[in-house]
Design a protein around this motif. Structure first.
Motif, PDB file in Angstrom:
ATOM      1  N   GLY A 206      -9.528  36.052  74.458  1.00  0.00           N
ATOM      2  CA  GLY A 206     -10.286  35.802  73.244  1.00  0.00           C
ATOM      3  C   GLY A 206     -11.721  35.419  73.550  1.00  0.00           C
ATOM      4  N   ARG A 207     -12.385  34.890  72.530  1.00  0.00           N
ATOM      5  CA  ARG A 207     -13.778  34.472  72.659  1.00  0.00           C
ATOM      6  C   ARG A 207     -13.961  33.007  72.275  1.00  0.00           C
ATOM      7  N   GLY A 208     -12.933  32.217  72.524  1.00  0.00           N
ATOM      8  CA  GLY A 208     -13.042  30.790  72.253  1.00  0.00           C
ATOM      9  C   GLY A 208     -12.677  30.411  70.838  1.00  0.00           C
ATOM     10  N   ILE A 209     -11.989  31.295  70.127  1.00  0.00           N
ATOM     11  CA  ILE A 209     -11.531  31.024  68.765  1.00  0.00           C
ATOM     12  C   ILE A 209     -10.041  31.326  68.696  1.00  0.00           C
ATOM     13  N   CYS A 210      -9.267  30.430  68.066  1.00  0.00           N
ATOM     14  CA  CYS A 210      -7.839  30.654  67.844  1.00  0.00           C
ATOM     15  C   CYS A 210      -7.509  30.319  66.400  1.00  0.00           C
ATOM     16  N   TYR A 211      -6.337  30.797  65.965  1.00  0.00           N
ATOM     17  CA  TYR A 211      -5.928  30.623  64.573  1.00  0.00           C
ATOM     18  C   TYR A 211      -4.541  29.988  64.534  1.00  0.00           C
ATOM     19  N   GLY A 212      -4.525  28.697  64.238  1.00  0.00           N
ATOM     20  CA  GLY A 212      -3.269  27.972  64.134  1.00  0.00           C
ATOM     21  C   GLY A 212      -2.607  28.215  62.792  1.00  0.00           C
ATOM     22  N   ASN A 213      -1.308  27.942  62.738  1.00  0.00           N
ATOM     23  CA  ASN A 213      -0.556  28.168  61.505  1.00  0.00           C
ATOM     24  C   ASN A 213       0.581  27.166  61.403  1.00  0.00           C
ATOM     25  N   ALA A 214       0.859  26.709  60.193  1.00  0.00           N
ATOM     26  CA  ALA A 214       1.987  25.808  59.939  1.00  0.00           C
ATOM     27  C   ALA A 214       2.422  25.969  58.496  1.00  0.00           C
ATOM     28  N   SER A 215       3.697  25.686  58.242  1.00  0.00           N
ATOM     29  CA  SER A 215       4.251  25.779  56.891  1.00  0.00           C
ATOM     30  C   SER A 215       4.776  24.420  56.456  1.00  0.00           C
ATOM     31  N   SER A 216       4.909  24.253  55.158  1.00  0.00           N
ATOM     32  CA  SER A 216       5.450  23.003  54.620  1.00  0.00           C
ATOM     33  C   SER A 216       6.882  22.814  55.106  1.00  0.00           C
ATOM     34  N   LYS A 217       7.253  21.565  55.325  1.00  0.00           N
ATOM     35  CA  LYS A 217       8.575  21.247  55.847  1.00  0.00           C
ATOM     36  C   LYS A 217       9.338  20.275  54.961  1.00  0.00           C
ATOM     37  N   THR A 218       8.781  19.941  53.831  1.00  0.00           N
ATOM     38  CA  THR A 218       9.439  19.018  52.913  1.00  0.00           C
ATOM     39  C   THR A 218       9.702  19.700  51.574  1.00  0.00           C
ATOM     40  N   ILE A 219      10.587  19.116  50.795  1.00  0.00           N
ATOM     41  CA  ILE A 219      10.880  19.618  49.455  1.00  0.00           C
ATOM     42  C   ILE A 219       9.886  18.975  48.489  1.00  0.00           C
ATOM     43  N   MET A 220       9.073  19.786  47.829  1.00  0.00           N
ATOM     44  CA  MET A 220       8.035  19.275  46.919  1.00  0.00           C
ATOM     45  C   MET A 220       8.363  19.704  45.498  1.00  0.00           C
ATOM     46  N   LEU A 221       8.672  18.734  44.665  1.00  0.00           N
ATOM     47  CA  LEU A 221       9.120  18.989  43.297  1.00  0.00           C
ATOM     48  C   LEU A 221       8.275  18.216  42.304  1.00  0.00           C
ATOM     49  N   THR A 222       8.134  18.785  41.123  1.00  0.00           N
ATOM     50  CA  THR A 222       7.548  18.068  40.004  1.00  0.00           C
ATOM     51  C   THR A 222       8.048  18.710  38.719  1.00  0.00           C
ATOM     52  N   GLU A 223       7.806  18.039  37.588  1.00  0.00           N
ATOM     53  CA  GLU A 223       8.253  18.575  36.295  1.00  0.00           C
ATOM     54  C   GLU A 223       7.268  18.185  35.205  1.00  0.00           C
ATOM     55  N   THR A 224       7.293  18.953  34.122  1.00  0.00           N
ATOM     56  CA  THR A 224       6.394  18.682  32.996  1.00  0.00           C
ATOM     57  C   THR A 224       7.166  18.361  31.727  1.00  0.00           C
ATOM     58  N   ASN A 225       8.468  18.114  31.851  1.00  0.00           N
ATOM     59  CA  ASN A 225       9.274  17.805  30.665  1.00  0.00           C
ATOM     60  C   ASN A 225       8.989  16.422  30.106  1.00  0.00           C
ATOM     61  N   THR A 226       8.486  15.534  30.937  1.00  0.00           N
ATOM     62  CA  THR A 226       8.253  14.164  30.487  1.00  0.00           C
ATOM     63  C   THR A 226       6.809  13.919  30.059  1.00  0.00           C
ATOM     64  N   ILE A 227       6.001  14.983  30.002  1.00  0.00           N
ATOM     65  CA  ILE A 227       4.635  14.855  29.509  1.00  0.00           C
ATOM     66  C   ILE A 227       4.468  15.757  28.290  1.00  0.00           C
ATOM     67  N   ASN A 228       3.318  15.656  27.634  1.00  0.00           N
ATOM     68  CA  ASN A 228       3.164  16.339  26.345  1.00  0.00           C
ATOM     69  C   ASN A 228       2.642  17.760  26.462  1.00  0.00           C
ATOM     70  N   GLN A 229       2.525  18.302  27.681  1.00  0.00           N
ATOM     71  CA  GLN A 229       2.102  19.678  27.837  1.00  0.00           C
ATOM     72  C   GLN A 229       2.681  20.247  29.126  1.00  0.00           C
ATOM     73  N   ASP A 230       2.913  21.561  29.102  1.00  0.00           N
ATOM     74  CA  ASP A 230       3.466  22.225  30.280  1.00  0.00           C
ATOM     75  C   ASP A 230       2.310  22.632  31.183  1.00  0.00           C
ATOM     76  N   LYS A 231       1.836  21.660  31.977  1.00  0.00           N
ATOM     77  CA  LYS A 231       0.725  21.896  32.898  1.00  0.00           C
ATOM     78  C   LYS A 231       0.835  20.911  34.059  1.00  0.00           C
ATOM     79  N   VAL A 232       0.922  21.452  35.272  1.00  0.00           N
ATOM     80  CA  VAL A 232       0.886  20.615  36.472  1.00  0.00           C
ATOM     81  C   VAL A 232      -0.568  20.314  36.779  1.00  0.00           C
ATOM     82  N   SER A 233      -0.891  19.039  36.953  1.00  0.00           N
ATOM     83  CA  SER A 233      -2.283  18.645  37.168  1.00  0.00           C
ATOM     84  C   SER A 233      -2.411  17.804  38.432  1.00  0.00           C
ATOM     85  N   GLY A 234      -3.101  18.362  39.417  1.00  0.00           N
ATOM     86  CA  GLY A 234      -3.426  17.605  40.615  1.00  0.00           C
ATOM     87  C   GLY A 234      -2.242  17.241  41.485  1.00  0.00           C
TER      88      GLY A 234
END
Length: 405
Positions: A206-234
């Motif tokens: 190479g020329r001194g550049i590499c490209y690392g990679n990783a994937s999520s390893k945890t279960i990430m959940l959320t819901e919008t049933n308990t708020i007044n609109q169906d929108k995930v925010s932040g």
């Protein structure tokens, strides 16, 4: 997919071992052989997959694939999608297809011992699009430093709330602390010792550049049933210190947003709780994680671990330069705090040995502070640890197809 089946399989084994003050010698005195199923059907046009395995005794760490099964998915109109075993325990649909809105789907499995398993009918939820992926910089009160949080918003949708699951795949550009366009070639490893500085083959190094990679390893959940609109925010997906080498030059994150039904959401919630190594002796046990797949011979039994998931998916990729996130300078990748000192070992010492040869054979490489021209023949040769001058242990030297500058 493989991450999910590993979660499901290891809840019987590994998680019972972590977190104990004293190690416990668990023995498999009684063992029930359960079918483990991992299957996600989405609105993507592709060859979908089903992974089958068997539970293993607690004193075993090897996953036992379920081979030679007959696997099909059938919709409510009677359309049958056949699967074939491509590798041990992994079944791939023979044709590309996508789950359709308003259609319901049933997974059917016949194992090699003749046992038939059937899932409940599952309907594809409505798709929800990702609106934005952004970052925030926040103070970390524990470390007294700043952290970067990558977050996601979904587009506002009409109708009832929904259940969401997220995955990410990140790719990042890195460079080593010391890079040289030249390397030191060993011409003779016996007396008289001989070495030569030669140009690197950029196709290999190479020329001194590499490209690392990783994937999520945890279960990430959320819901919008308990708020007044169906929108995930932040919703927070990924956090890292602001001086992390992962965001040292250029960073990309691909976010996958799954819309789930409530049963699937409940399954992942319980699976996530059970896989919490800080809470291994809670009341949540394997039998308490419901499956929507049952054996036809005994529909009330709990002989299946896993879930037949039918979910919609929407994905989005974004790129960030370090200058987008912070004005602070690039930080080299982790574990190279000892890269500040180079060494100049002798070509041959007074005893007839070659310290230079020994270093080259034990993980040191040629380095030059002057990148524009090679050093003079015969040395002295400045060496650095391989990890300090070569980033290939972090990833390939060529950018992935999706990469843009």
């Amino acid at each position: 997919m493989k991450k999910t089946i590993i979660w499901i399989n290891l809840i019987i084994t590994v998680f019972l071992i972590h977190g104990c003050i004293e190690s416990i010698d668990f023995k498999s005195e009684t063992f029930e052989n359960h079918l483990v199923v991992s299957s996600i059907l989405t609105n993507e046009v592709k060859n979908h997959s089903v992974e089958l395995s068997r539970t293993v005794p607690i004193d075993s760490i090897k996953i036992q694939p379920e081979e030679n099964a007959i696997v099909t998915i059938i919709d409510d109109l009677g359309t049958t999608y056949n699967f074939q075993e491509n590798e041990s325990g992994l079944y791939i649909s023979t044709d590309e297809f996508a789950a359709q809105p308003t259609r319901s789907y049933t997974l059917k499995i016949t194992t090699k011992d003749g046992e038939n398993y059937t899932s409940t009918e599952e309907t594809l939820p409505n798709i929800r699009e990702i609106e934005d992926i952004f970052f925030t910089v926040e103070n970390n009160p524990i470390s007294n430093t700043q952290d970067v949080f990558f977050r996601v918003n979904s587009k506002l949708s009409e109708g009832n709330g929904n259940y969401y699951r997220y995955e990410y795949d990140e790719t990042y550009k890195v460079t080593p602390p010391f890079w040289s366009n030249f390397r030191l070639e060993i011409l003779s490893d016996v007396q008289p010792y001989s070495f030569a500085v030669v140009p690197k083959d950029f196709g290999v190094y190479g020329r001194g550049i590499c490209y690392g990679n990783a994937s999520s390893k945890t279960i990430m959940l959320t819901e919008t049933n308990t708020i007044n609109q169906d929108k995930v925010s932040g919703f927070p997906l990924r956090a890292m210190p602001i001086d992390s080498y992962i965001i040292g030059l250029r960073y990309s994150i691909l976010v996958k947003q799954y819309v789930l039904n409530q049963n699937t959401f409940d399954f992942y919630t319980l699976l996530d709780k059970f896989s919490d190594s800080d809470n291994i002796f809670s009341q949540v046990q394997v039998g308490n994680i419901p499956s929507n797949i049952t054996p036809e011979s005994d529909p009330n039994s709990e002989k299946v671990i896993g879930f037949f998931e039918v979910s919609t998916i929407n994905e989005k990729r974004v790129f960030f330069n370090r200058s987008d996130i912070t004005d602070s300078l690039y930080q080299n990748y982790a574990g190279v705090s000892d890269c500040g000192t180079m060494i100049t070992p002798q070509v041959e010492d007074n005893f007839g040995y070659s310290p230079l040869l020994d270093y080259l054979n034990t993980g040191w490489i040629f380095a030059s502070r002057n990148l524009g021209s090679p050093p003079q023949p015969g040395g002295p040769y400045f060496l650095t640890k391989k990890k300090c001058g070569d980033c290939r242990h972090l990833g390939p030297i060529n950018p992935p197809d999706f990469w843009i500058e």
